[in-house]
Design a protein around this motif. Sequence first.
Motif, PDB file in Angstrom:
ATOM      1  N   GLN A  93      -9.783  17.389   8.685  1.00 30.37           N
ATOM      2  CA  GLN A  93     -10.540  17.815   7.495  1.00 30.37           C
ATOM      3  C   GLN A  93     -11.593  18.849   7.882  1.00 30.37           C
ATOM      4  O   GLN A  93     -11.805  19.827   7.172  1.00 30.37           O
ATOM      5  N   ASN A 117      -5.174  16.991   2.346  1.00 24.66           N
ATOM      6  CA  ASN A 117      -5.669  15.907   1.494  1.00 24.66           C
ATOM      7  C   ASN A 117      -4.616  14.834   1.255  1.00 24.66           C
ATOM      8  O   ASN A 117      -4.927  13.644   1.231  1.00 24.66           O
ATOM      9  N   LEU A 118      -3.371  15.269   1.090  1.00 18.79           N
ATOM     10  CA  LEU A 118      -2.290  14.307   0.896  1.00 18.79           C
ATOM     11  C   LEU A 118      -2.140  13.411   2.137  1.00 18.79           C
ATOM     12  O   LEU A 118      -2.021  12.190   2.034  1.00 18.79           O
ATOM     13  N   GLU A 120      -4.390  12.758   4.382  1.00 13.00           N
ATOM     14  CA  GLU A 120      -5.568  11.892   4.438  1.00 13.00           C
ATOM     15  C   GLU A 120      -5.407  10.685   3.522  1.00 13.00           C
ATOM     16  O   GLU A 120      -5.586   9.543   3.931  1.00 13.00           O
ATOM     17  N   SER A 121      -5.023  10.943   2.281  1.00  5.62           N
ATOM     18  CA  SER A 121      -5.020   9.836   1.322  1.00  5.62           C
ATOM     19  C   SER A 121      -3.902   8.834   1.631  1.00  5.62           C
ATOM     20  O   SER A 121      -4.106   7.624   1.545  1.00  5.62           O
ATOM     21  N   GLN A 171      -4.933   6.806   4.782  1.00  7.08           N
ATOM     22  CA  GLN A 171      -5.979   5.813   4.478  1.00  7.08           C
ATOM     23  C   GLN A 171      -5.385   4.611   3.749  1.00  7.08           C
ATOM     24  O   GLN A 171      -5.700   3.470   4.077  1.00  7.08           O
ATOM     25  N   SER A 172      -4.507   4.885   2.772  1.00  7.85           N
ATOM     26  CA  SER A 172      -3.872   3.780   2.047  1.00  7.85           C
ATOM     27  C   SER A 172      -3.020   2.951   2.987  1.00  7.85           C
ATOM     28  O   SER A 172      -2.984   1.724   2.907  1.00  7.85           O
TER      29      SER A 172
END
Length: 269
Positions: free
Chosen positions: A195, A250-251, A253-254, A257-258
């Motif tokens: 990031q 961002n994809l 990352e998300s 994290q999930s």
Amino acid sequence: MTAPNNHEGEKRRILVAEDVEMNQYLARHMIEAWGFDVDIAGNGREALVLVQQNSYDLVLMDIQMPEMDGLEATRQIRQLTDILKATIPIVALTANALKGDRERFLAAGMNDYLPKPINESNLLRIITDNLTNLTNMITTNQDQRQNILPPKTDDADKLYNLSLVYGIAGGDESFVNRMLQLFLDTMPLTLQEMQKEAAGQNWAQVGKLAHKLKSTIDSMGISSLKDTIRQIEQNGKKGERAEQMPAQVNLVESIMQSCAAQVKKDFSL
Ligand code: MN
């Protein structure tokens, strides 16, 4: 299990040079199960130092590493004055199976090449092919392994698939837990760096971090990111399609994290 010995009756010793912790752990687990001693170097410079300090029968050398890459480390090992060290068999490990790579590795002085993700039978074959004076037969403890199965979960919304990890674990539940803990410990930092580099528009750096995350994503079977992480790596390397990168990062990352949240919940970590 019979440990393979060298001509002096000592245990065979293998150096693994690899910067991604999960890969280090995977390789160590597989190779030790065959009765070898394993040392780990986190980059090419460490590998060069360890080769000078110790006697190895074989080096497994990742190509892309920080500080000094696998090609440069190999070139320097080949120039050592100790002829035994200068001629150690070196096998390249790489996820970049591009055309012409094999020639590049051989030109740097490497003996052979193994594509990642590593699988057990290919790794064993490449080790036995490249070890000199291998007199004792290697037997794996495969037959004695009891099968453990992944915990029963509602598979439909699972972001990860641990069949590779369970396959290699061969009944060793502590290995599975250690792999998952490594995933949880190492992944957030890489995401954070990614990031940061993306915010600074350092796309080449973002591509390198994607290379690192790629093997984690493959080991954890996070199939929804399989293509995206490769696109980020390639675009970063070539300096192309920068406009797509922020959304792709961002994809990643998300989903990561999930996925980490799911792993924590499913395994009570
Ligand atoms: Mn690497």
